[in-house]
Design an enzyme around this catalytic site. Sequence first.
Site, PDB file in Angstrom:
ATOM      1  N   SER A 153       0.843  -1.185   0.000  1.00  0.00           N
ATOM      2  CA  SER A 153       0.000   0.000   0.000  1.00  0.00           C
ATOM      3  C   SER A 153       0.885   1.243   0.000  1.00  0.00           C
ATOM      4  O   SER A 153       2.006   1.218   0.510  1.00  0.00           O
ATOM      5  CB  SER A 153      -0.891   0.015   1.247  1.00  0.00           C
ATOM      6  OG  SER A 153      -1.537   1.265   1.411  1.00  0.00           O
ATOM      7  N   TYR A 166      -1.270  -0.418  10.582  1.00  0.00           N
ATOM      8  CA  TYR A 166      -1.443  -0.826   9.188  1.00  0.00           C
ATOM      9  C   TYR A 166      -0.301  -0.282   8.335  1.00  0.00           C
ATOM     10  O   TYR A 166       0.308  -1.016   7.540  1.00  0.00           O
ATOM     11  CB  TYR A 166      -2.784  -0.324   8.667  1.00  0.00           C
ATOM     12  CG  TYR A 166      -3.028  -0.600   7.200  1.00  0.00           C
ATOM     13  CD1 TYR A 166      -3.450  -1.853   6.775  1.00  0.00           C
ATOM     14  CD2 TYR A 166      -2.826   0.400   6.244  1.00  0.00           C
ATOM     15  CE1 TYR A 166      -3.676  -2.111   5.417  1.00  0.00           C
ATOM     16  CE2 TYR A 166      -3.041   0.142   4.890  1.00  0.00           C
ATOM     17  CZ  TYR A 166      -3.461  -1.103   4.493  1.00  0.00           C
ATOM     18  OH  TYR A 166      -3.667  -1.356   3.159  1.00  0.00           O
TER      19      TYR A 166
END
Length: 273
Positions: A153, A166
Amino acid sequence: MTEGLHHKSVVITGGGSGIGLATARRLVTLGARVLIADLRAETIDRALAELSALGAEPSGSAAHGQTCDVRLAADCDRLIAAAGERFGALDAVVHCAGILRAAGSRPRPLHEMEDHEFAAVVDTNLKGTFLLNRAALRLMVAQRNGQIINVASTSGRKGRPLDSVYSASKAGVIALSESVAEEVRPFGVRVQVILPDAVDTPLWEQNGAIKTAPPQALPAERVAELIAFCLALPPDTICENLVIAPFRTRVSKRAAPAAENQRGSPPTAGEGR
């Protein structure tokens, strides 16, 4: 170029939804043989039914499924062994399995988080990547051939508020992928990592009160197309620094207030899968 995917054998984790399912759809239509893995059998069954509608019969040679918890080494080993036995060799692994936060958690700052919330994200996203890559590479190094694509990501390059764990886990996925790529290059194995920005997938449902992707988020199919392109590259070619983002997702400071008044402030979560 995608003609090179015909009859290729590919394992896709997180293959029951989001980027994983979109990738399975894309690869099956290009003639690849896929083994999709997900945590729940019912999720796999729904995905296989959808792939069957595309002409990939679950009982045939194009689409198969197997449950796998990527946090468990034994599950990852069984998944790769099953692929090797079913297909005779393993051409590629697309690792999409991941979570934004622990089940039942909500977006909140690091100082309010519990130990189990940290462990759930890191075990799934980073440890899961380690375990799945290790299992696949044991086979691919022996084959002297294969490809791995890990889906990370843009949050792994630029941390976002309320997504600290995350973001940290995805930074680890990027670093692990880049290091492993250099380790296995002499064996003819290619490892690539893709960094999606905002993508419209079910991962947004883990984002507390903001459960939908921002208006400019990419459909999962765009990431799937990039994955298919990378898998179809000739053996002497590899793509690096693969960021995929919505066009004009970054607005200028002058335009930002007007844009935000029109659509509301975007959520801070990273890519969804």
